[in-house]
Design a protein around this motif. Structure first.
Motif, PDB file in Angstrom:
ATOM      1  N   PRO A 169       0.806  -1.232   0.000  1.00 19.54           N
ATOM      2  CA  PRO A 169       0.000   0.000   0.000  1.00 19.54           C
ATOM      3  C   PRO A 169       0.831   1.270   0.000  1.00 19.54           C
ATOM      4  CG  PRO A 169       0.076  -0.921   2.203  1.00 19.54           C
ATOM      5  CD  PRO A 169       0.777  -1.912   1.311  1.00 19.54           C
ATOM      6  N   ASP A 170       0.369   2.256  -0.742  1.00 17.78           N
ATOM      7  CA  ASP A 170       0.902   3.607  -0.610  1.00 17.78           C
ATOM      8  C   ASP A 170       0.393   4.244   0.673  1.00 17.78           C
ATOM      9  OD1 ASP A 170       2.301   3.960  -3.240  1.00 17.78           O
ATOM     10  OD2 ASP A 170       0.284   3.576  -3.996  1.00 17.78           O
ATOM     11  N   PHE A 171      -0.892   4.002   0.977  1.00 14.33           N
ATOM     12  CA  PHE A 171      -1.533   4.603   2.142  1.00 14.33           C
ATOM     13  C   PHE A 171      -2.246   3.533   2.965  1.00 14.33           C
ATOM     14  CE2 PHE A 171      -1.662   7.987  -1.099  1.00 14.33           C
ATOM     15  CZ  PHE A 171      -1.044   9.026  -0.405  1.00 14.33           C
ATOM     16  N   ILE A 172      -2.314   3.769   4.256  1.00 15.34           N
ATOM     17  CA  ILE A 172      -3.238   3.061   5.139  1.00 15.34           C
ATOM     18  C   ILE A 172      -4.151   4.113   5.756  1.00 15.34           C
ATOM     19  CG2 ILE A 172      -3.465   1.824   7.337  1.00 15.34           C
ATOM     20  CD1 ILE A 172      -0.940   0.275   6.641  1.00 15.34           C
ATOM     21  N   PHE A 173      -5.454   3.837   5.712  1.00 19.02           N
ATOM     22  CA  PHE A 173      -6.430   4.740   6.322  1.00 19.02           C
ATOM     23  C   PHE A 173      -7.227   3.988   7.375  1.00 19.02           C
ATOM     24  CE2 PHE A 173      -5.857   6.715   2.111  1.00 19.02           C
ATOM     25  CZ  PHE A 173      -5.626   8.028   2.472  1.00 19.02           C
ATOM     26  N   SER A 174      -7.607   4.700   8.420  1.00 17.95           N
ATOM     27  CA  SER A 174      -8.493   4.153   9.438  1.00 17.95           C
ATOM     28  C   SER A 174      -9.687   5.089   9.588  1.00 17.95           C
ATOM     29  CB  SER A 174      -7.758   4.006  10.780  1.00 17.95           C
ATOM     30  OG  SER A 174      -8.631   3.493  11.766  1.00 17.95           O
ATOM     31  N   PHE A 175     -10.870   4.548   9.322  1.00 17.08           N
ATOM     32  CA  PHE A 175     -12.106   5.336   9.400  1.00 17.08           C
ATOM     33  C   PHE A 175     -13.055   4.672  10.402  1.00 17.08           C
ATOM     34  CE2 PHE A 175     -11.327   5.930   4.586  1.00 17.08           C
ATOM     35  CZ  PHE A 175     -10.432   6.958   4.811  1.00 17.08           C
ATOM     36  N   TYR A 176     -12.999   5.100  11.640  1.00 14.55           N
ATOM     37  CA  TYR A 176     -13.849   4.572  12.717  1.00 14.55           C
ATOM     38  C   TYR A 176     -13.660   3.080  12.955  1.00 14.55           C
ATOM     39  CZ  TYR A 176     -16.214   8.617  14.506  1.00 14.55           C
ATOM     40  OH  TYR A 176     -16.467   9.787  15.169  1.00 14.55           O
ATOM     41  N   TYR A 177     -12.464   2.583  12.648  1.00 12.59           N
ATOM     42  CA  TYR A 177     -12.094   1.232  13.051  1.00 12.59           C
ATOM     43  C   TYR A 177     -11.846   1.261  14.555  1.00 12.59           C
ATOM     44  CZ  TYR A 177      -9.699  -3.290  12.831  1.00 12.59           C
ATOM     45  OH  TYR A 177      -9.335  -4.604  13.004  1.00 12.59           O
ATOM     46  N   ARG A 178     -12.246   0.220  15.265  1.00 13.81           N
ATOM     47  CA  ARG A 178     -12.327   0.284  16.725  1.00 13.81           C
ATOM     48  C   ARG A 178     -11.068  -0.173  17.464  1.00 13.81           C
ATOM     49  NH1 ARG A 178     -18.666  -1.678  17.652  1.00 13.81           N
ATOM     50  NH2 ARG A 178     -19.587   0.306  16.999  1.00 13.81           N
ATOM     51  N   HIS A 179     -10.037  -0.597  16.753  1.00 12.08           N
ATOM     52  CA  HIS A 179      -8.806  -1.026  17.413  1.00 12.08           C
ATOM     53  C   HIS A 179      -7.649  -0.114  17.016  1.00 12.08           C
ATOM     54  CE1 HIS A 179     -10.883  -4.519  18.766  1.00 12.08           C
ATOM     55  NE2 HIS A 179     -10.881  -5.154  17.609  1.00 12.08           N
TER      56      HIS A 179
END
Length: 300
Positions: free
Chosen positions: A79-89
């Motif tokens: 991946p170029d990017f990792i995104f977290s959108f309201y992931y709970r951990h």
């Protein structure tokens, strides 16, 4: 031009809107990591898994994001990017380093205020008049990385946390949409996230929703707004029954000569508070069903 590749950790409405925004901006989402819905939870929000099924995106739901197996799965996506959108951990730093161009989270507050869990509910509980969405770099500490962009929204005096969350979902989408071109081009600003100027709050327990009628009417009303349905609702025990406040409003009616707690006045249900003011309860629930003022009088 080659599309940037992203691995996305996502859940809830913000997860759905964040994914849709990435796709609309031309990002190649190679993998989504989400959660299994908890059957004990009121699932009132949109499904990330359903969106992935619709868009043909691989979606997995491991219990633990810190396993070697998941690390290898994410690494294989390059991946170029990792995104977290309201992931709970929290994501381990070793995982974040797999993103060649950075790892970013959407958080539901104006950082550095209200770092941590359920920031919308805490902001409403504390009577804030403004909150917002923040896109920031992920770091070892929660919500501690550099700020990329923020969008503010108002909290009106009668807004519930559910209503504020709706505003934040839009604000999160706007924040991500506006920031993505700079992230992709490598020109996005990185602003200091000064933790000393902010605050951190943990998750809320069911018992935190209990009403203390000795508090001021404003504080009781803020608690109601913070946990009103579809959240579990502010509750209290009186005369051997457990009641949940479904809908209520702050009132200026003088009730200083009445005991604190639930009272029926002129066929209207009030919650009398410690400062001699009251909240007017338009929907009171007993065993999940509305109770009228007349029924309440018979119970008492």
């Amino acid at each position: 031009m080659t599309k940037p590749v992203a691995v996305v950790f996502a859940y809830h409405n913000v997860g759905v809107r964040g994914l849709r925004t990435l796709l609309a901006r031309g990002v190649d989402v190679a993998l989504v990591v989400s959660h299994q819905d908890n059957p004990a939870e009121n699932i009132w929000f949109e499904s990330v898994a359903a969106l992935c099924s619709e868009k043909g995106i691989r979606c997995i739901t491991p219990d633990d994001p810190a396993t070697e197996a998941l690390h290898q799965t994410v690494a294989a996506c390059n991946p170029d990017f990792i995104f977290s959108f309201y992931y709970r951990h929290m994501l381990p730093v070793t995982l974040l380093t797999l993103a060649k161009r950075g790892a970013y989270n959407l958080h539901g507050s104006l950082l550095p205020k209200y770092r941590g869990r359920v920031p919308v509910n805490w902001a409403v509980l504390h009577g804030e008049t403004e909150t917002g969405a923040t896109l920031h770099e992920m770091a070892a500490k929660p919500d501690a990385g550099a700020i990329i962009a923020q969008t503010a929204v108002p909290i009106l005096p009668d807004d519930t946390a559910f209503e504020v969350f709706g505003k934040l979902t839009v604000a999160a989408e706007q924040t991500l949409w506006n920031a993505l071109p700079g992230l992709i081009a490598g020109t996005a600003p990185r602003l200091q996230n000064n933790l000393a100027e902010g605050s951190y709050f943990g998750g809320r327990k069911p018992e935190d929703g209990r009403v203390d009628w000795s508090q001021s009417a404003q504080n009781v009303y803020n608690l109601h707004r913070a946990v009103a349905p579809p959240y579990p609702g502010a509750f209290f025990d009186q005369n051997g029954h457990r009641f949940v406040i479904g809908k209520a409003r702050l009132t200026d009616q003088e009730v200083r000569n009445l005991p604190i707690g639930l009272q029926v006045i002129d066929n209207t249900i009030f919650g009398v508070c410690g400062d001699g003011r009251a909240i007017c309860i338009s929907e009171l629930l007993l065993d999940g069903k509305p109770v009228s003022a007349e029924q309440l009088t018979k119970l008492f």
